[in-house]
Design a protein around this motif. Structure first.
Motif, PDB file in Angstrom:
ATOM      1  N   PHE A1140       0.771  -1.055   0.058  1.00 33.59           N
ATOM      2  CA  PHE A1140       0.085  -0.088   0.080  1.00 33.59           C
ATOM      3  C   PHE A1140       0.955   1.174  -0.035  1.00 33.59           C
ATOM      4  N   ARG A1147       2.427   6.297  -6.952  1.00 29.42           N
ATOM      5  CA  ARG A1147       1.029   6.893  -7.357  1.00 29.42           C
ATOM      6  C   ARG A1147       1.328   8.550  -7.225  1.00 29.42           C
ATOM      7  N   GLN A1173       0.920  -3.618  -7.461  1.00 31.12           N
ATOM      8  CA  GLN A1173      -0.460  -3.929  -7.472  1.00 31.12           C
ATOM      9  C   GLN A1173      -0.876  -5.254  -7.360  1.00 31.12           C
ATOM     10  N   CYS A1176       0.770  -7.453  -5.035  1.00 31.09           N
ATOM     11  CA  CYS A1176       0.502  -7.240  -3.411  1.00 31.09           C
ATOM     12  C   CYS A1176      -1.271  -7.132  -3.187  1.00 31.09           C
ATOM     13  N   PHE A1177      -2.123  -7.012  -4.201  1.00 33.08           N
ATOM     14  CA  PHE A1177      -3.452  -6.942  -3.912  1.00 33.08           C
ATOM     15  C   PHE A1177      -4.234  -7.856  -4.796  1.00 33.08           C
TER      16      PHE A1177
ATOM     17  N   PRO B  26     -11.077 -16.002  -8.168  1.00 24.68           N
ATOM     18  CA  PRO B  26     -11.865 -15.132  -8.968  1.00 24.68           C
ATOM     19  C   PRO B  26     -12.551 -15.714 -10.093  1.00 24.68           C
ATOM     20  N   HIS B 260     -11.273 -10.151  -5.100  1.00 25.55           N
ATOM     21  CA  HIS B 260     -10.089 -10.457  -3.962  1.00 25.55           C
ATOM     22  C   HIS B 260      -9.831  -9.106  -3.167  1.00 25.55           C
ATOM     23  N   SER B 262      -7.051  -7.796  -0.398  1.00 21.25           N
ATOM     24  CA  SER B 262      -6.046  -8.180   0.112  1.00 21.25           C
ATOM     25  C   SER B 262      -5.853  -7.661   1.739  1.00 21.25           C
ATOM     26  N   VAL B 264      -3.469  -6.339   3.216  1.00 23.20           N
ATOM     27  CA  VAL B 264      -3.136  -5.042   3.567  1.00 23.20           C
ATOM     28  C   VAL B 264      -3.886  -4.015   3.048  1.00 23.20           C
ATOM     29  N   LYS B 267      -6.137  -3.571   6.180  1.00 26.15           N
ATOM     30  CA  LYS B 267      -5.377  -2.959   7.180  1.00 26.15           C
ATOM     31  C   LYS B 267      -5.583  -1.403   6.861  1.00 26.15           C
ATOM     32  N   HIS B 268      -5.237  -1.177   5.687  1.00 29.08           N
ATOM     33  CA  HIS B 268      -5.097   0.402   5.617  1.00 29.08           C
ATOM     34  C   HIS B 268      -6.529   0.954   5.844  1.00 29.08           C
ATOM     35  N   ASP B 308     -10.251  -7.968 -10.640  1.00 32.23           N
ATOM     36  CA  ASP B 308     -10.836  -8.908  -9.755  1.00 32.23           C
ATOM     37  C   ASP B 308     -10.166  -8.698  -8.286  1.00 32.23           C
ATOM     38  N   TYR B 309      -9.470  -7.709  -8.210  1.00 27.88           N
ATOM     39  CA  TYR B 309      -8.900  -7.318  -6.873  1.00 27.88           C
ATOM     40  C   TYR B 309      -8.928  -5.780  -6.742  1.00 27.88           C
ATOM     41  N   VAL B 310      -8.851  -5.463  -5.436  1.00 24.40           N
ATOM     42  CA  VAL B 310      -8.972  -3.860  -5.168  1.00 24.40           C
ATOM     43  C   VAL B 310      -7.513  -3.625  -5.168  1.00 24.40           C
ATOM     44  N   THR B 311      -7.359  -2.148  -5.525  1.00 26.52           N
ATOM     45  CA  THR B 311      -5.989  -1.674  -5.197  1.00 26.52           C
ATOM     46  C   THR B 311      -5.846  -0.218  -4.627  1.00 26.52           C
ATOM     47  N   PRO B 312      -5.029   0.329  -4.032  1.00 27.23           N
ATOM     48  CA  PRO B 312      -4.988   1.603  -3.088  1.00 27.23           C
ATOM     49  C   PRO B 312      -5.809   2.646  -3.876  1.00 27.23           C
ATOM     50  N   GLU B 313      -5.646   2.701  -5.189  1.00 27.44           N
ATOM     51  CA  GLU B 313      -6.354   3.551  -6.162  1.00 27.44           C
ATOM     52  C   GLU B 313      -7.918   3.453  -5.811  1.00 27.44           C
ATOM     53  N   LEU B 315      -9.254   2.882  -3.080  1.00 32.83           N
ATOM     54  CA  LEU B 315      -9.429   3.617  -1.509  1.00 32.83           C
ATOM     55  C   LEU B 315      -9.448   5.105  -1.966  1.00 32.83           C
TER      56      LEU B 315
END
Lengths: 1201, 352
Positions: A1140, A1147, A1173, A1176-1177, B26, B260, B262, B264, B267-268, B308-313, B315
């Motif tokens: 993250f 980014r 990404q 890790c995700f 997925p 999916h 994750s 992490v 957690k964030h 099929d997964y989430v990213t910090p983007e 969020l």
């Protein structure tokens, strides 16, 4: 297609249908002569040539189908044939097409073109099929048209079938439709042709229309001569059976009649038996046809008049006995009476005795029932006994010879009752015409009826839902139907039409309450009356009766006060007016009422009453303009409207009293009225015409004196008489225990009345009371004084102490704590709920709020009020220099003068509450003026004997953004002076630049100290001085920061700063700041406590904040020498390296203008971003380790920085 | 330890479901169908509404997650048109309620009325009985009406005359509100705002978009009715036949559940929520519902963007719409010029 022709002559038809019946030659000749040109069946086409066998087979196939006109069959047929032209259809389909569409003319043509035998077979089958069903789905006109389609002669069987079909189509009780068609005659039936009439009779007998059939038959002796045996037997049988039936009925009736009549004539028979006999006879009379009864009555009167008298008296007894009985019984009685009276009138002269007497009595019974019905129908509400329905009354009313035989007195009463009955049936036009007619003969009766008319009209136009409906649907008591503008216009138009009619006939209703009541009901509940409507209904103003005029105005006044201005009324009336529109409507209502008064005054220059009413209206209007809750506009504008209306009202009152004074010489003492003076007096006190109170009005001594002067100016003894009357009214009002004066009004009412009456003996009680109140006030004095010297600075804040100086005894009685509390229980006795009508300009809820509002209103024109601080409700009185007197401090007001011209503290008012023998009373008290001087230059500080200062240097953000803040908090007994008067800031400014000084809320009074030597406030001030710490932070060596010392040695100062986020007291007024680890700063010691990732996050955040700060400085033109922000200042390795954090870093770097990357690098950055990404995700297992992530981050930090 | 904290912070997810979600493979086929579904709806909406891509995305997120959406913005920004177009595109029953100050709760949920013929009471269902309800200017209604509305949103059932009635499925409320400084409005209480999964603030369209809006209008022509005619509006351009069905929506919703998330990321999310609670500049921070909303919305956004997964983007993109309406800036901070948005940005900057 080939055509068939079949010719049947009219003569042949006549022969076939029995025209050759052997009627008597005279009768036949007579009937033939009477008969108009008989309706002859239409000429049929000439005989057709022989049929084509193929066509014949097709036509014969018709017989194999069912003739049905059921809807399903019709739809099916239409679907089958579609939109094809009938000419293109097969003969059978074409025939059925005509049958199903009911084109009987075409059917006739088709049949006429067929071979006769086949045509008759088809026709007979058609009739047979149709009569087979109970509902053949044909109409009367279909059957009659079908009759015309008979191919050839109309034989007996077909006649019966047609009859049966008619019986299926027309109910016997609706045979008038059939009678109507037959009366004019058709091709085969009805009319005047004897042969056709006989056929018609047979048809009707077959259909069950026996009564109608008899009208088409000659007498039995003629029927018996008919040649056609079958027809003769059929008709003879019918007539004989009918006659037997009637004879049997007649015999039965005669038997009952005779028996009961005999009972009535027996001398020894008791009343019970006679009444019973009368009952039976009445039933017989009402149940048998008049035609049967008529000869019986005629015979009775002719041959046995005594028995006829017995019959009528028996009936009369029954009526009298059952006058309170069941409604049905009474209705039957009236019917029987009407039948007997009508038949009697046919046989005897009812003006001769004893018939005349009996006729009158019967009419009286009817009148009695009619009056009962009218009384109950027009009763406003409550229990209503049952009454004979209006329509039954109208059907049994005396008429014809019975009516004309009545004596004039009875006829007039009958007229009245009949008019009322018609009116009750809501037939207003007919009723009005009758009423006008009666009015021409007897104006008094006309007026009475016109008033009744209004009652009924009002009742029928009352939008209030009846109680039964309200209970049934659980509706509120005031549930009503809305009167829409269109309905309203119609109502007014209807009422105006009737009123004009009555006025023109000189029978205008005199009961004005009813008239105005009806007018009010015609109007929507939510609409103000319009002058045009008033004139439309009541005629021109100048011709209007005085009483009526004032009644309308009073109603308008009441509605303006209580109804039209209310939004719930507007909503219930579905007017869709918003508050502004409602406000305008009410204003228009007031303006309209005043216009009416002005219009009236033009014709009545001496009308003091109208002027007085105008004054009261204007006072109400003024109150409405200020207090109206519809639109809360600018208070100043509202006040202007209020004052304007009040001034206009004074003018009206003045003119009213002048006009009255002119009338006084013409009046005897018994006619004296103090109304003009009393209305003026009430207006001055704020007592509205609807009883609403405006408690904001102060005593207007000048106007009150004017009232007194006007009374005294009355000629001779009238002056004293009027003053006495006025005093009596005042006394009576004071003595009214049921409706005592409002506590806030009591003192003002008394004192104001005394200005008018002065030494009048009748107001002695009032005088004593006022003296008592004044005595109370002599022990209490409201006081305002300046806290400190009376000379204040131009912009200096200073305090005004508001207190009450009072005797010790009064201190115990008055409980001054109640005025500084909003607790209703703090005052003496239980707080009375205020009348909803009582209103004040100051809309305060409780004592303290009221005092606060009063202080604000009084002082705000001269001072800017910073705060008003009240003492606590348990405030103790302080002794004063004067023995036996004390001071209770109520409030401390922090103000500064608006300008240098202010030279006084104006008198402050408050309402003191006491109890007297008639309950609570409010007495206004006022302070004296206090002179002050506003100095042009700065005045010395206000007294503040004990000042304490706490200085806190906030270094918590220093290492992050260089921010340093010095918070200075000063408290004092007295008012805290300005910062530069307290501290020497020059010392501070030498070491560090001051960015700004935030004075926060300024001077704050926290509480009032009333227990020391002096009354003094506890005040507080807070300043935050923002210092520029950047030079200190960037300097290589630590800097000693000197905190400002107090200017006066009497001031106690405490110095503080932060150590490890905790406050620590400094022993010296200085702090060392800078890069040395030993420098007293927080950050070095705080840092180890943070987790690595938090530190990193903090670093990043710091970078962002620095960026923001620089940007902000740049925007406001900050220091030009500021170092430009670089990527390495902003982007750091995250404290805790995970997917993250790295994604976030990459980014931000990708988007930051500080990072200059080539296109290729940008692409690579995006690829790395995706890779991280994904790893890790994403759900795949290729997770990157922390080392991998760190290396990615380092790679891009290097590239960027 | 972090995972444990997640489970404690998300009371609606028990350990089993959480593990299932994170370990489930997925559903690519489903995701493709969902993406087609979303693309189809977006395409149809784009024919009607110019620009507003972000709003359309938010509406789709709300639809796919069963959350409710609050749109804040001035009148005339095509909110109604947009929602109408979305409803038509998926064949959802759509109703619109204009909230006014004199409205009663029964105007929304329905009431018992007496049948004059039979004399019996029968239930008259209010406009809330629909799939997609546009609650226009919800802050114009009195608090009790807002309360009734929000209760229906939360419970997905209403009580009329003592009878519990379930609302149709799917049931989604898209409410609009004027900026609260406008007169005649009642600010929605924080507890009630919390029930909206997202609060999106609409802005004016860009210059090009606005130009496009005007140009489209020029070519619409007239709609003939009876003997007369009226100029056609964008509402007339909405296609009557639905491009997708409720079944497609359900399939897309299923694929959202398969996205999916994750550890992490979770957690964030938790860290973000907790930091809002700890911030001294805020009177109060986000409720656990915010964390749930963030995760769910991120999953839906991932599907919309073909992942099929989430990213910090996800969020960062959604944080404003999920968080800002759930926090309250303290008086002091507000006086110092801080806004909720700034504080969130500061937290986000420190988060990574």
């Amino acid at each position: 297609m080939r055509h068939f022709f079949h010719h049947i002559s009219p003569r042949a038809i006549l022969a076939a249908t029995g025209c050759a019946l052997a009627l008597s030659p005279i009768a036949l000749a007579q009937q033939a002569a009477d008969a108009p040109a008989a309706a002859v069946p239409p000429a049929t086409p000439p005989a057709p040539p022989p049929p084509d066998p193929k066509l014949l087979r097709q036509l014969e196939s018709i017989l194999s189908h069912k003739f049905s006109r059921e809807l399903a069959d019709i739809f099916r047929f239409i679907e089958k044939t579609g939109a094809a032209d009938t000419a293109s259809l097969s003969p059978s389909d074409r025939f059925f097409s005509f049958f199903r569409t009911g084109d009987w003319g075409k059917i006739r043509e088709e049949l006429a073109q067929m071979p006769p035998d086949l045509a008759r077979k088809i026709y007979d089958k058609m009739l047979a099929d149709l009569t087979e069903k109970p509902k053949p789905n044909v109409r009367l006109d279909d059957v009659l048209a079908l009759t015309e389609a008979v191919p050839g002669e109309f034989n007996a069987q077909e006649q019966r079938r047609i009859g049966q079909l008619l019986g299926l189509v027309v109910p016997v009780n609706e045979s008038y439709w059939l009678a109507d068609r037959l009366k004019n005659g058709t091709g085969r039936l009805g009319g005047t042709d004897p042969a056709k009439r006989l056929i018609t009779a047979r048809v009707l007998i077959a259909g069950g229309f026996k009564d109608l059939a008899r009208t088409y038959l000659p007498p039995l002796n003629q029927v018996e001569q008919i040649a056609d045996a079958e027809l003769r037997n059929e008709l003879t049988t019918f007539l004989t059976s009918q006659r037997e039936s009637e004879a049997a009925q007649h015999e039965q009736v005669q038997k009952v009649w005779d028996e009961n009549l005999r009972i009535l004539t027996l001398e020894k028979t008791g009343d019970f038996e006679k009444s019973k006999a009368g009952q039976t006879l009445a039933r017989v009379i009402t149940q048998i046809p008049p035609a049967t009864l008529a000869p019986v009555i005629a015979n009775l009167v002719k041959n046995s008049p005594d028995n006829a008298i017995h019959l009528i008296t028996g009936l009369g007894r029954k009526l009298e006995k059952e006058v309170k009985g069941d409604v049905q019984l009474r209705t039957d009685n009236l019917k029987a009476q009407a039948i007997v009276a009508t038949l009697l009138a046919e046989n005897v002269d009812l003006r001769t005795q004893p018939w005349g007497q009996l006729s009158q009595m019967m009419a009286e019974f009817w009148i009695m029932e009619a009056d009962t019905t009218f009384g109950q129908e027009t009763a406003p509400s409550g229990y209503k006994p049952k009454f004979v329905p209006v329509e039954e009354l109208l059907a049994t009313a005396p008429s014809g010879k019975w009516e004309t035989s009545l004596q004039p007195g009875v006829r007039e009463r009958l007229d009245m009752s009949l008019s009322k009955t018609i009116l009750t049936a809501a037939n207003f036009d007919q009723a009005a015409d009758r009423i006008v007619g009666i009015g021409k003969r007897n104006p008094g009766a006309g007026v009475a009826l016109a008033e009744d008319f209004l009652s009924v009209w009002a009742k029928s136009h009352n939008p209030q839902l009846p109680e039964t409906l309200r209970k049934k649907y659980l509706l509120p008591d005031d549930a009503r139907i809305p009167v829409t503008p269109i309905m309203m216009e119609k109502n007014i138009e209807s009422l105006a039409r009737m009123m004009t009619l009555f006025r023109q006939a000189g029978i205008a209703p005199k009961d004005y309450e009813k008239v105005v009541g009806a007018f009010d009901l015609a109007y929507s509940n939510a609409e103000a009356y319009r002058a045009s409507h008033i004139e439309q209904v009541f005629g021109p103003l100048e011709k209007m009766d005085e009483r009526l005029f004032f009644l309308i105005l009073s109603r308008m006044n009441a509605n303006l006060t209580e109804r039209w201005r209310k939004m719930d009324v507007q909503r219930a009336g579905l007017t869709r007016r918003d508050e502004t529109q409602t406000l305008e409507m009410v204003r228009a209502g007031y303006a309209g009422a005043l216009q009416m008064i002005d219009g009236w005054m033009a014709g009545h220059p001496d009308g003091s009453r109208a002027l007085t009413l105008g004054g009261s209206l204007l006072m109400d209007w003024g109150d409405f303009e200020y207090f109206q809750e519809l639109v809360t506009g600018d208070a100043r504008k509202r006040m202007l409207g209020y004052k304007e209306k009040n001034l206009q009202a004074q003018d009206y009152f003045l003119r009213g009293t002048d006009a009255y004074a002119k009338q006084v010489p013409k009046l005897v003492p018994g006619d004296y009225s103090i109304e003009p003076y009393l209305a003026w007096f009430h207006g001055l006190l704020g007592i509205g015409s609807g009883g609403q109170l405006n408690l904001s009005k102060a005593m207007n001594r000048a106007a009150l004196t004017k009232i007194r002067e006007h009374m005294l100016a009355l000629p001779g003894k009238a002056a004293k008489a009027h003053l006495g009357m006025f005093a009596k009214v005042v006394n009576a009002r004071l003595a009214d225990e049921k409706d005592p004066l409002h506590e806030d009004l009591k003192y003002r009412y008394l004192a104001s009345a005394l200005v008018i009456t002065k030494d009048d003996p009748f107001t002695l009680g009032a005088e004593k009371k006022v003296a008592y109140f004044d005595q109370l006030l002599s022990e209490i004095r409201l006081q305002t004084r300046v806290d400190g010297p009376n000379t204040v600075g131009r912009d200096q804040e200073f305090g005004i102490i508001v207190s009450v100086i009072h005797t010790e005894a009064m201190g115990r009685v008055a409980q001054f704590g109640q005025y500084v509390s909003n607790d209703p229980g703090a005052g003496p006795g239980k707080q009375k709920k205020k009348s909803p009508l009582a209103k004040k300009m100051r809309e305060a809820q409780s004592a303290r709020d009221e005092l606060e509002l009063s202080l604000n209103e009084t002082l705000s024109p001269f001072f800017d009020i910073k705060s008003i601080t009240f003492t606590t409700p348990d405030v103790k009185p302080r002794p004063t220099a004067q023995p036996g007197w004390e001071e209770t401090v109520l409030a401390y007001i922090l103000v500064h003068a608006k300008d240098a011209s202010v030279d006084k503290i104006p008198p402050v008012g408050m309402e003191l509450k006491f109890m007297d023998l008639s309950g609570p009373v409010t007495i206004p008290a006022e302070s004296a003026e206090t002179v002050i001087k506003v100095a042009a230059s700065n005045a010395p500080p206000r007294p503040a004997p004990k000042i304490e200062i706490t200085q806190t240097l906030d270094t918590r953000q220093f290492q992050i953004n260089g921010s340093l803040a010095l918070e200075i908090k000063a408290t004092a007994t007295g008012l805290v002076p300005e910062l530069d008067q307290l501290l020497d800031l020059g010392v501070l400014k030498k070491a560090v630049a001051v960015r700004n000084i935030n004075p926060h809320e300024g001077l704050q009074v926290k509480e009032i100290n009333t227990w020391g030597d002096e009354v003094a406030p506890r005040s507080e001030r807070l300043w935050t001085i923002a210092l520029d710490g950047d030079p200190i932070r960037e300097a290589d060596a630590p800097t000693e920061l000197q905190l400002p010392p107090a200017k006066s040695k009497d001031v106690a100062v405490l110095y503080q700063t932060y150590r490890d986020m905790d406050l620590a007291t400094l022993e010296q007024p200085s702090v060392k700041l800078g890069r040395t680890p030993t420098i007293a700063g927080a950050i070095a010691k705080v840092a180890p406590r943070l987790a690595p990732w938090q530190l990193a996050a903090g670093g990043t955040g710091l970078a962002v904040l620095i960026g923001g700060f620089i940007f902000a400085l740049a925007k406001r033109g900050g220091p030009a020498k500021e170092r430009p922000l670089r990527a390495r200042d902003v982007f750091k390795m995250p404290g805790e390296v995970d997917g993250f954090a790295v994604v976030a870093l990459l980014r931000r770097m990708g988007a930051s203008p500080l990072v200059k990357l080539r296109d290729k690098q940008q692409q690579e950055l995006q690829q790395d971003l995706q890779r991280v990404q994904q790893a890790c995700f994403g759900s795949s297992k290729g997770v990157m380790s922390e080392t991998d992530l760190r290396s990615v981050a380092e790679k891009w930090l290097r590239a960027a920085c | 330890m972090a995972a444990r904290r997640v489970l404690i912070s998300l009371p609606h997810l028990n350990r089993t479901t959480f593990m299932q979600t994170t370990t489930k493979p997925p559903a690519r086929a489903g995701a493709q169908t969902a993406q087609q579904f979303v693309a189809g709806v977006r395409e149809r909406v784009a024919k009607i509404v110019v620009g507003q891509d972000v709003v359309v995305e938010r509406v789709m997120i709300a639809l796919l997650t069963g959350g409710h959406l609050l749109l804040q913005g001035l009148p005339g920004l095509a909110k109604t048109l947009l929602v109408n177009a979305v409803a038509k595109a998926i064949n959802l029953e759509f109703k619109r309620v204009q909230f006014t100050v004199d409205m009663l709760p029964s105007d929304i949920v329905g009431s018992e009325i007496i049948d004059l013929k039979s004399g019996d009471f029968r239930i008259h269902k209010g406009p809330v009985f629909t799939n997609l309800l546009l609650a226009d200017e919800i802050n114009r209604a009195a608090p009790k009406v807002q309360g009734a509305m929000l209760e229906a949103m939360q419970e997905r059932k209403v009580t009329i005359g003592g009878q519990n009635l379930k609302l149709p499925t799917p049931f989604l409320v898209i409410a609009t509100q004027n900026p609260v400084e406008q007169s005649g409005t009642f600010e929605l209480p924080e507890a009630q705002l919390d029930r909206f999964m997202l609060l999106h603030r609409l802005g004016y369209p860009g210059r090009e978009d606005e130009q496009m809006i005007l140009q489209r209008q020029l070519g619409m022509g007239l709609r003939h009715e009876g003997g007369g005619a009226v100029p056609r509006s964008a509402f007339d351009m909405i296609e009557e036949n639905a491009g997708a069905s409720v079944e497609d929506l359900v399939t897309a919703m299923e694929s959202v559940q398969a996205v999916h998330v994750s550890e992490v990321f979770v957690k964030h999310c938790v860290e973000l929520v907790r930091r809002t609670r700890e911030s001294k500049l805020l009177d109060f921070g986000c409720s656990p519902r915010a964390g749930l909303a963030l995760v769910n919305a991120a999953r839906a956004r991932a599907v919309i963007h073909g992942r099929d997964y989430v990213t910090p983007e996800d969020l960062f993109d959604l944080a404003e719409d999920v968080v800002v309406h759930r926090i309250r800036v303290s008086y002091e901070a507000s006086a110092a010029g801080h806004t909720g948005m700034q504080i969130l940005q500061s937290i986000l900057a420190n988060l990574g």
